[in-house]
Design an enzyme around this catalytic site. Sequence first.
Site, mmCIF file in Angstrom:
data_model
loop_
_atom_site.group_PDB
_atom_site.id
_atom_site.type_symbol
_atom_site.label_atom_id
_atom_site.label_comp_id
_atom_site.label_asym_id
_atom_site.label_seq_id
_atom_site.Cartn_x
_atom_site.Cartn_y
_atom_site.Cartn_z
ATOM 1 N N LYS A 28 0.886 -1.250 -0.102
ATOM 2 C CA LYS A 28 0.060 -0.020 0.024
ATOM 3 C C LYS A 28 0.973 1.330 -0.055
ATOM 4 O O LYS A 28 0.776 2.190 0.756
ATOM 5 C CB LYS A 28 -1.134 -0.005 1.282
ATOM 6 C CG LYS A 28 -1.883 -1.306 1.010
ATOM 7 C CD LYS A 28 -2.997 -1.221 1.958
ATOM 8 C CE LYS A 28 -3.943 -2.507 1.921
ATOM 9 N NZ LYS A 28 -3.395 -3.600 2.256
ATOM 10 N N ARG A 29 1.907 1.307 -0.917
ATOM 11 C CA ARG A 29 2.727 2.505 -0.953
ATOM 12 C C ARG A 29 2.240 3.720 -1.783
ATOM 13 O O ARG A 29 1.096 3.222 -2.449
ATOM 14 C CB ARG A 29 3.947 1.915 -1.627
ATOM 15 C CG ARG A 29 4.888 0.939 -0.686
ATOM 16 C CD ARG A 29 5.233 1.384 0.637
ATOM 17 N NE ARG A 29 6.156 0.754 1.462
ATOM 18 C CZ ARG A 29 5.953 -0.208 2.332
ATOM 19 N NH1 ARG A 29 4.748 -0.556 2.659
ATOM 20 N NH2 ARG A 29 7.049 -0.820 2.712
#
Lengths: 270, 270
Positions: B96-97
Amino acid sequence: MTTTELINQIRKKKSFLCIGLDVDLNKIPQHLLKEEDPIFAFNKAIIDATHHLCVAYKPNTAFYEAYGLKGWKALEKTIKYLNEKYPEIFTIADAKRGDIGNTSTMYAQAFFEDLAFDSVTVAPYMGKDSVEPFLAFKNKHTILLALTSNAGAFDFQTKTVEGKELYKQVLDTSKTWENAENLMYVVGATKAEYLAEIRNIIPDSFLLVPGVGAQGGNLQDVCKYGMSENVGLLINSSRGIIYASSGEDFAAAAASKAEALQKEMAVELG
Amino acid sequence: MTTTELINQIRKKKSFLCIGLDVDLNKIPQHLLKEEDPIFAFNKAIIDATHHLCVAYKPNTAFYEAYGLKGWKALEKTIKYLNEKYPEIFTIADAKRGDIGNTSTMYAQAFFEDLAFDSVTVAPYMGKDSVEPFLAFKNKHTILLALTSNAGAFDFQTKTVEGKELYKQVLDTSKTWENAENLMYVVGATKAEYLAEIRNIIPDSFLLVPGVGAQGGNLQDVCKYGMSENVGLLINSSRGIIYASSGEDFAAAAASKAEALQKEMAVELG
């Protein structure tokens, strides 16, 4: 670290400068590459030369993860060095994390406990139960992305959601979360004119402001619209400071750039 | 890995199961704690027992980062083991960057090159220039958060933005980005009724669907509303499979749970 300790440090140093430790091996002075840990060697020199001019350091985790294990190790050494040698410094893990509840708790443990940062940046897209696990840590700070300094901020953040812009919804909604007093916010300097309206929603919260310098933001405008009674600003500069020189004088050159910003800040603090 | 290779694997195994490798040392069988690397020992046993029943594995990076250096090392060993022993498996770094352009490139290098994952999950809040750096990698896949399976999804994702819900704006807008063919999307199974409308916007894209099982989502509903001509689904189960037993039979118990899901999937594939 408590917010009061941060404010006291700002008053004492006459600085609200945050230095971004975004270490790219292609950009650091090449003589450092023969060191056992070039990333840490670079950070240590920058920190030793600038710690009296700034109140915070902000490693962006992307730059460390890109080097795998040795990058993660350099990040560990950097935060340990800061906490041991300069415990008065506020530390920010610029990680932009966020996940469902129990998983956010794992991230919070990683950054607040294992690495012992004072704060971490968090993305708001997944809402309340993705952020509250970070807020549960006492005297730790969660810096929520509100209005970022990049062009893509206009894709969603500034779009109107039920009568107001999404980033304002994020500010408004986040105020209702448990332990909201542990929130700070990312607001880009490239959008200084938005700061007055932001201050109407969150008059006292600290704002982490990237984008002064390299991205074109202006320090005076940020202070004019964004400074609160207790300062409430941490202005970040990364490349403009740490890559001021690619020679052996890189640390002194960084200090010189940091000092120029600190002097501007001292004027603003009056 | 190409999308075609993924689809072929799904047809061959009659499965579109993704197994989430969210390793919590408090939950794994305690006899593994005497191993030199308990996290990797657990993953290896789970992978060896289930690889013929699933098409993808998804370690959530939070669980590894929470253990610092040894966690990151276990993640490296896990992805290396998968790529060497089971190269047909699609691998997902659930990270979830998302960050500003050049920084997202660093994350993309970390996950696509250094760790050699086939895909990574990315948050959309920062817009186009935070996602396109990931999309630039050929035969690598960017799995964008659209509608997540947690309660906080209703804080912002389902709010109406200029006439449609934010998650639909994310779907619509992302289709216009460069190399959009490398996009997949996260859509929670707990909101299966939304899938029909989502398919109107992105008829062919692969969806990574968490929330079946532990979070209450239903496999049949997800397939009814979400399956595309080329399947287009990866259904993730983590805790329901990997923690099926806390005894020495944990790998066999995980295989048994995975097989039950695979058989349901075979029926759906017809």
